[in-house]
Design a protein around this motif. Structure first.
Motif, PDB file in Angstrom:
ATOM      1  N   SER A  39      47.757  28.814 -23.825  1.00  0.00           N
ATOM      2  CA  SER A  39      47.988  30.195 -22.845  1.00  0.00           C
ATOM      3  C   SER A  39      47.271  29.993 -21.370  1.00  0.00           C
ATOM      4  O   SER A  39      48.763  29.879 -20.900  1.00  0.00           O
ATOM      5  CB  SER A  39      47.210  31.579 -23.350  1.00  0.00           C
ATOM      6  OG  SER A  39      48.028  32.348 -22.490  1.00  0.00           O
ATOM      7  N   TYR A  54      55.347  31.211 -24.285  1.00  0.00           N
ATOM      8  CA  TYR A  54      54.102  30.261 -25.483  1.00  0.00           C
ATOM      9  C   TYR A  54      55.159  31.070 -27.140  1.00  0.00           C
ATOM     10  O   TYR A  54      56.067  31.788 -27.238  1.00  0.00           O
ATOM     11  CB  TYR A  54      53.643  31.716 -25.425  1.00  0.00           C
ATOM     12  CG  TYR A  54      52.034  31.835 -25.822  1.00  0.00           C
ATOM     13  CD1 TYR A  54      51.525  30.164 -25.228  1.00  0.00           C
ATOM     14  CD2 TYR A  54      51.679  32.312 -26.470  1.00  0.00           C
ATOM     15  CE1 TYR A  54      50.761  30.057 -25.926  1.00  0.00           C
ATOM     16  CE2 TYR A  54      49.822  31.757 -26.671  1.00  0.00           C
ATOM     17  CZ  TYR A  54      49.432  30.673 -26.301  1.00  0.00           C
ATOM     18  OH  TYR A  54      48.132  30.585 -27.035  1.00  0.00           O
ATOM     19  N   ARG A  68      50.328  40.477 -23.974  1.00  0.00           N
ATOM     20  CA  ARG A  68      52.181  40.232 -23.515  1.00  0.00           C
ATOM     21  C   ARG A  68      52.375  40.724 -22.321  1.00  0.00           C
ATOM     22  O   ARG A  68      52.825  40.043 -21.677  1.00  0.00           O
ATOM     23  CB  ARG A  68      53.011  41.228 -24.857  1.00  0.00           C
ATOM     24  CG  ARG A  68      52.984  40.762 -26.331  1.00  0.00           C
ATOM     25  CD  ARG A  68      53.484  42.031 -26.644  1.00  0.00           C
ATOM     26  NE  ARG A  68      54.041  41.375 -28.452  1.00  0.00           N
ATOM     27  CZ  ARG A  68      54.741  39.784 -28.757  1.00  0.00           C
ATOM     28  NH1 ARG A  68      55.204  39.020 -27.772  1.00  0.00           N
ATOM     29  NH2 ARG A  68      54.379  39.872 -30.113  1.00  0.00           N
ATOM     30  N   TRP A  71      51.334  37.925 -19.823  1.00  0.00           N
ATOM     31  CA  TRP A  71      52.565  36.756 -19.576  1.00  0.00           C
ATOM     32  C   TRP A  71      54.042  37.558 -19.313  1.00  0.00           C
ATOM     33  O   TRP A  71      54.409  36.857 -18.631  1.00  0.00           O
ATOM     34  CB  TRP A  71      52.959  36.138 -21.601  1.00  0.00           C
ATOM     35  CG  TRP A  71      51.442  35.486 -22.133  1.00  0.00           C
ATOM     36  CD1 TRP A  71      50.796  35.117 -21.594  1.00  0.00           C
ATOM     37  CD2 TRP A  71      51.427  35.887 -23.402  1.00  0.00           C
ATOM     38  NE1 TRP A  71      50.065  34.451 -22.146  1.00  0.00           N
ATOM     39  CE2 TRP A  71      50.284  34.523 -23.614  1.00  0.00           C
ATOM     40  CE3 TRP A  71      51.648  36.921 -24.703  1.00  0.00           C
ATOM     41  CZ2 TRP A  71      50.083  35.084 -24.617  1.00  0.00           C
ATOM     42  CZ3 TRP A  71      51.453  36.675 -26.193  1.00  0.00           C
ATOM     43  CH2 TRP A  71      50.084  35.748 -25.819  1.00  0.00           C
ATOM     44  N   ARG A  72      54.239  38.400 -19.267  1.00  0.00           N
ATOM     45  CA  ARG A  72      55.239  38.892 -18.970  1.00  0.00           C
ATOM     46  C   ARG A  72      55.436  38.926 -17.063  1.00  0.00           C
ATOM     47  O   ARG A  72      56.115  39.006 -16.468  1.00  0.00           O
ATOM     48  CB  ARG A  72      55.348  40.792 -19.309  1.00  0.00           C
ATOM     49  CG  ARG A  72      56.144  40.003 -20.672  1.00  0.00           C
ATOM     50  CD  ARG A  72      56.585  41.690 -20.994  1.00  0.00           C
ATOM     51  NE  ARG A  72      56.696  40.967 -22.369  1.00  0.00           N
ATOM     52  CZ  ARG A  72      56.971  41.791 -23.588  1.00  0.00           C
ATOM     53  NH1 ARG A  72      56.300  43.059 -23.801  1.00  0.00           N
ATOM     54  NH2 ARG A  72      57.187  41.566 -25.275  1.00  0.00           N
ATOM     55  N   ASP A  78      57.124  35.404 -24.069  1.00  0.00           N
ATOM     56  CA  ASP A  78      56.967  35.343 -24.890  1.00  0.00           C
ATOM     57  C   ASP A  78      57.103  35.785 -26.360  1.00  0.00           C
ATOM     58  O   ASP A  78      56.616  36.616 -26.814  1.00  0.00           O
ATOM     59  CB  ASP A  78      55.183  36.631 -24.534  1.00  0.00           C
ATOM     60  CG  ASP A  78      56.056  38.022 -24.617  1.00  0.00           C
ATOM     61  OD1 ASP A  78      57.283  37.616 -24.132  1.00  0.00           O
ATOM     62  OD2 ASP A  78      55.998  39.180 -24.989  1.00  0.00           O
ATOM     63  N   VAL A  81      56.711  34.939 -29.622  1.00  0.00           N
ATOM     64  CA  VAL A  81      55.220  35.276 -30.060  1.00  0.00           C
ATOM     65  C   VAL A  81      55.132  36.531 -30.592  1.00  0.00           C
ATOM     66  O   VAL A  81      55.853  37.507 -30.878  1.00  0.00           O
ATOM     67  CB  VAL A  81      54.507  35.680 -28.677  1.00  0.00           C
ATOM     68  CG1 VAL A  81      53.085  36.770 -29.942  1.00  0.00           C
ATOM     69  CG2 VAL A  81      54.077  34.706 -27.905  1.00  0.00           C
TER      70      VAL A  81
END
Length: 326
Positions: A39, A54, A68, A71-72, A78, A81
């Motif tokens: 990550s 990812y 989440r 990542w955004r 994502d 995921v």
């Protein structure tokens, strides 16, 4: 013809990080942060301008939702995921001490540890330039181990570069098992990203050039051997070079190797050769050590470029940046 519009797809286990902060008068609070080597790699690549994605699993819990959101914010896709309803998101605690920092992991039975080969986004791979995973990606469970090998096979079949970081953690598995899995994976990859400390344990060799030779014989076209404060040794079949480190005021090396990986792979996806990419990655990794935590101090490309320019090692970012390429 499929457009390779994803520069980097990382696979592994994301983790929440909780750092103990002692309070005046006794008691303590825990400061949240984020971890997980692959990550961190994806975030580092994204901060250099790469289009990163990812593949993993998180729990249906507050920690999973927070990852989440991370990542955004970081422009890491994502969508591959998945959320596991019956398993938690992994986490670890950091306890600072005069001797350094103690890490306590709580990842047994985590959502990512239950990942299976059939969960892989195989159909995505023709759009991907580089796939990255690590020893930790495979160490957290039998399912993830098998998924890692299948990911390597499917990625190579799809024409992707495949990068592998050993990231040896002997608390997760035996040395014999780690050696067999990691060396088996490296034999199938195109880019090896070991650290010299891991490699001395895994190969029984001491000299960095001998280690690079040993890994090249296993099949990768590029070996990027991370030497910590001494920089990196980059080796291919016909060239090798020691890339000097950047001297900075370091306070915390957490995540520096992950940042090196993400920055290197971002620059390879942009068209740099491995030696140019490693100079850039060394600068990014050095800057990461000037702050605390795995994610917060990862520099963005303008900061890395400023350091390179200051030290006379400028890397062009014109129309060759990852997002400018089709």
């Amino acid at each position: 013809m499929t457009t390779r519009d994803i520069d980097l797809l990382c696979f592994g286990e994301p983790l929440m990080e909780l750092t103990r902060i002692d309070e005046e008068g006794g008691g303590a609070a825990y400061r949240p942060g984020y971890g997980g080597d692959t990550s961190n790699c994806a975030i580092a690549a994204s901060r250099q301008g790469a289009r990163a994605a990812y593949a993993s699993a998180v729990g249906d819990d507050a920690f999973g939702r927070e990852l989440r959101a991370l990542w955004r914010r970081e422009n890491v896709d994502d969508s591959n995921v998945y959320t596991a309803a019956a398993a938690p998101t992994g986490l670890y605690f950091i306890t600072p001490s005069p001797a350094g920092r103690d890490f306590s992991y709580y990842r047994a039975g985590s959502a990512a540890s239950r990942y299976r080969p059939e969960d892989l986004p195989v159909s995505l791979l023709p759009r991907v330039r580089v796939v990255q995973l690590s020893g930790i990606s495979q160490a957290v469970g039998e399912g993830p181990c098998d998924a890692g090998f299948r990911l390597i096979e499917e990625a190579r079949n799809a024409g992707c570069e495949v990068a592998y970081d050993t990231n040896l953690r002997l608390k997760l598995w035996s040395l014999e098992r780690a050696r067999a899995v990691m060396h088996g994976a490296i034999e199938r990859c195109t880019i090896a990203l070991p650290s010299v400390d891991d490699s001395r344990i895994l190969t029984g060799l001491d000299d960095p050039d001998a280690i690079a030779d040993a890994y090249l014989r296993r099949g990768p076209r590029v070996v990027a051997l991370k030497l910590g404060a001494e920089g990196a040794l980059i080796a291919t079949a016909d060239r090798r070079e020691r890339i000097a480190s950047f001297r900075v005021t370091a306070v915390d090396a957490t995540g520096a190797g992950d940042t090196f990986d993400g920055a290197l792979l971002a620059r390879l996806a942009a068209g740099d050769d491995p030696f140019q990419a490693a100079r850039y990655a060394n600068a990014a990794a050095a800057l990461t050590t000037t702050g605390y935590g795995a994610v917060a101090p990862i520099p963005r490309s303008d900061v890395v470029q400023a350091l390179l320019t200051e030290r006379g090692s400028q890397v062009s970012h014109g129309n060759d940046s990852p997002k400018a390429r089709a």
